[in-house]
Scaffold this motif. Sequence first.
Motif, PDB file in Angstrom:
ATOM      1  N   SER A  40       0.841  -1.196   0.000  1.00  0.00           N
ATOM      2  CA  SER A  40       0.000   0.000   0.000  1.00  0.00           C
ATOM      3  C   SER A  40       0.872   1.240   0.000  1.00  0.00           C
ATOM      4  O   SER A  40       1.887   1.286   0.689  1.00  0.00           O
ATOM      5  N   VAL A  41       0.434   2.233  -0.765  1.00  0.00           N
ATOM      6  CA  VAL A  41       1.077   3.537  -0.772  1.00  0.00           C
ATOM      7  C   VAL A  41      -0.002   4.540  -0.410  1.00  0.00           C
ATOM      8  O   VAL A  41      -1.012   4.643  -1.117  1.00  0.00           O
ATOM      9  N   ALA A  42       0.209   5.260   0.702  1.00  0.00           N
ATOM     10  CA  ALA A  42      -0.820   6.168   1.192  1.00  0.00           C
ATOM     11  C   ALA A  42      -0.284   7.582   1.321  1.00  0.00           C
ATOM     12  O   ALA A  42       0.892   7.791   1.620  1.00  0.00           O
ATOM     13  N   SER A  43      -1.181   8.545   1.084  1.00  0.00           N
ATOM     14  CA  SER A  43      -0.866   9.946   1.263  1.00  0.00           C
ATOM     15  C   SER A  43      -2.158  10.662   1.587  1.00  0.00           C
ATOM     16  O   SER A  43      -3.136  10.538   0.829  1.00  0.00           O
ATOM     17  N   LEU A  44      -2.185  11.394   2.682  1.00  0.00           N
ATOM     18  CA  LEU A  44      -3.384  12.086   3.135  1.00  0.00           C
ATOM     19  C   LEU A  44      -4.548  11.103   3.235  1.00  0.00           C
ATOM     20  O   LEU A  44      -4.504  10.163   3.996  1.00  0.00           O
ATOM     21  N   GLU A  45      -5.585  11.264   2.403  1.00  0.00           N
ATOM     22  CA  GLU A  45      -6.763  10.396   2.481  1.00  0.00           C
ATOM     23  C   GLU A  45      -6.808   9.335   1.377  1.00  0.00           C
ATOM     24  O   GLU A  45      -7.799   8.652   1.218  1.00  0.00           O
ATOM     25  N   THR A  46      -5.749   9.217   0.599  1.00  0.00           N
ATOM     26  CA  THR A  46      -5.721   8.293  -0.535  1.00  0.00           C
ATOM     27  C   THR A  46      -4.810   7.116  -0.233  1.00  0.00           C
ATOM     28  O   THR A  46      -3.739   7.284   0.332  1.00  0.00           O
ATOM     29  N   GLU A  47      -5.254   5.916  -0.647  1.00  0.00           N
ATOM     30  CA  GLU A  47      -4.405   4.728  -0.493  1.00  0.00           C
ATOM     31  C   GLU A  47      -4.502   3.872  -1.753  1.00  0.00           C
ATOM     32  O   GLU A  47      -5.578   3.437  -2.151  1.00  0.00           O
ATOM     33  N   PHE A  48      -3.351   3.659  -2.387  1.00  0.00           N
ATOM     34  CA  PHE A  48      -3.239   2.817  -3.571  1.00  0.00           C
ATOM     35  C   PHE A  48      -2.767   1.445  -3.104  1.00  0.00           C
ATOM     36  O   PHE A  48      -1.826   1.346  -2.325  1.00  0.00           O
ATOM     37  N   VAL A  49      -3.441   0.378  -3.558  1.00  0.00           N
ATOM     38  CA  VAL A  49      -3.106  -0.966  -3.083  1.00  0.00           C
ATOM     39  C   VAL A  49      -2.816  -1.924  -4.230  1.00  0.00           C
ATOM     40  O   VAL A  49      -3.367  -1.787  -5.324  1.00  0.00           O
ATOM     41  N   THR A  64     -12.160   6.321  -1.896  1.00  0.00           N
ATOM     42  CA  THR A  64     -13.173   6.704  -2.879  1.00  0.00           C
ATOM     43  C   THR A  64     -12.663   7.776  -3.831  1.00  0.00           C
ATOM     44  O   THR A  64     -13.446   8.540  -4.383  1.00  0.00           O
ATOM     45  N   ASP A  65     -11.359   7.822  -4.040  1.00  0.00           N
ATOM     46  CA  ASP A  65     -10.783   8.764  -4.994  1.00  0.00           C
ATOM     47  C   ASP A  65     -10.741   8.140  -6.383  1.00  0.00           C
ATOM     48  O   ASP A  65     -10.745   6.921  -6.530  1.00  0.00           O
ATOM     49  N   ASP A  66     -10.694   8.990  -7.408  1.00  0.00           N
ATOM     50  CA  ASP A  66     -10.531   8.512  -8.774  1.00  0.00           C
ATOM     51  C   ASP A  66      -9.154   7.871  -8.927  1.00  0.00           C
ATOM     52  O   ASP A  66      -8.199   8.256  -8.246  1.00  0.00           O
ATOM     53  N   LEU A  67      -9.050   6.889  -9.824  1.00  0.00           N
ATOM     54  CA  LEU A  67      -7.777   6.258 -10.154  1.00  0.00           C
ATOM     55  C   LEU A  67      -7.399   6.714 -11.554  1.00  0.00           C
ATOM     56  O   LEU A  67      -8.174   6.543 -12.503  1.00  0.00           O
ATOM     57  N   LYS A  68      -6.235   7.300 -11.681  1.00  0.00           N
ATOM     58  CA  LYS A  68      -5.780   7.789 -12.985  1.00  0.00           C
ATOM     59  C   LYS A  68      -4.587   6.976 -13.439  1.00  0.00           C
ATOM     60  O   LYS A  68      -3.652   6.750 -12.681  1.00  0.00           O
ATOM     61  N   ILE A  69      -4.628   6.559 -14.697  1.00  0.00           N
ATOM     62  CA  ILE A  69      -3.516   5.850 -15.312  1.00  0.00           C
ATOM     63  C   ILE A  69      -2.851   6.852 -16.253  1.00  0.00           C
ATOM     64  O   ILE A  69      -3.515   7.418 -17.127  1.00  0.00           O
ATOM     65  N   VAL A  70      -1.564   7.058 -16.049  1.00  0.00           N
ATOM     66  CA  VAL A  70      -0.864   8.110 -16.773  1.00  0.00           C
ATOM     67  C   VAL A  70       0.322   7.565 -17.559  1.00  0.00           C
ATOM     68  O   VAL A  70       0.901   6.544 -17.201  1.00  0.00           O
ATOM     69  N   THR A  71       0.643   8.233 -18.644  1.00  0.00           N
ATOM     70  CA  THR A  71       1.914   8.072 -19.342  1.00  0.00           C
ATOM     71  C   THR A  71       2.375   9.475 -19.698  1.00  0.00           C
ATOM     72  O   THR A  71       1.547  10.366 -19.935  1.00  0.00           O
ATOM     73  N   ASP A  72       3.659   9.698 -19.701  1.00  0.00           N
ATOM     74  CA  ASP A  72       4.209  11.008 -20.030  1.00  0.00           C
ATOM     75  C   ASP A  72       3.563  12.115 -19.190  1.00  0.00           C
ATOM     76  O   ASP A  72       3.284  13.199 -19.670  1.00  0.00           O
ATOM     77  N   ASN A  73       3.262  11.779 -17.932  1.00  0.00           N
ATOM     78  CA  ASN A  73       2.634  12.689 -16.986  1.00  0.00           C
ATOM     79  C   ASN A  73       1.288  13.223 -17.485  1.00  0.00           C
ATOM     80  O   ASN A  73       0.846  14.308 -17.119  1.00  0.00           O
ATOM     81  N   THR A  74       0.636  12.466 -18.363  1.00  0.00           N
ATOM     82  CA  THR A  74      -0.667  12.837 -18.897  1.00  0.00           C
ATOM     83  C   THR A  74      -1.653  11.721 -18.567  1.00  0.00           C
ATOM     84  O   THR A  74      -1.381  10.552 -18.834  1.00  0.00           O
ATOM     85  N   THR A  75      -2.796  12.080 -17.993  1.00  0.00           N
ATOM     86  CA  THR A  75      -3.817  11.085 -17.664  1.00  0.00           C
ATOM     87  C   THR A  75      -4.398  10.523 -18.954  1.00  0.00           C
ATOM     88  O   THR A  75      -4.900  11.262 -19.798  1.00  0.00           O
TER      89      THR A  75
END
Length: 173
Positions: A40-49, A64-75
Amino acid sequence: VGTLNGLQVAGNLNIDGFIFYDADSERLGFGTDAPNGSISVASLETEFVIDVESESTKIGNWTTDDLKIVTDNTTRITIKANGKVDFGHSGRNDARVSIYGKLGIGVNNVSDSVSIATAEAIEVSGTKIMSGTTTPDNGTFRQGDVMYNTNAVATGYVGWVCVRDGTPGEWKK
């Protein structure tokens, strides 16, 4: 103390109050001492698992945050907390989605003889295309919408076209 060369730890691990390993749950947390996944990687109220279960593997947000998949720092893909999935960005038309295989929308199985199967009507350039055994008796339709006849016979007709906007509009064979 100097540089450690090789380190083995029996039990829990806490590195600078940021990296935690819980030996009982066998979970590793970055920014959280109570990880909800194997990693798990957590920051503030977000946790990626990232989690490996007995019959599946899952990856995503625990919160309950959106999950964004990015390449080249672009969602490129956004999976919203409500389940909606966006490819690209609103207001832009440069995203391209290619599917190699069959696509089913609202159906359990896609026949080998088709590329796209859908349980509902489709819309092409503002024209709704549907299928059924009679003209629609409810709903709002626009001139040019089409209802294909699924009970077609040799002496019958292919279907109906909406000739006047309305609810349900005026339909002709």
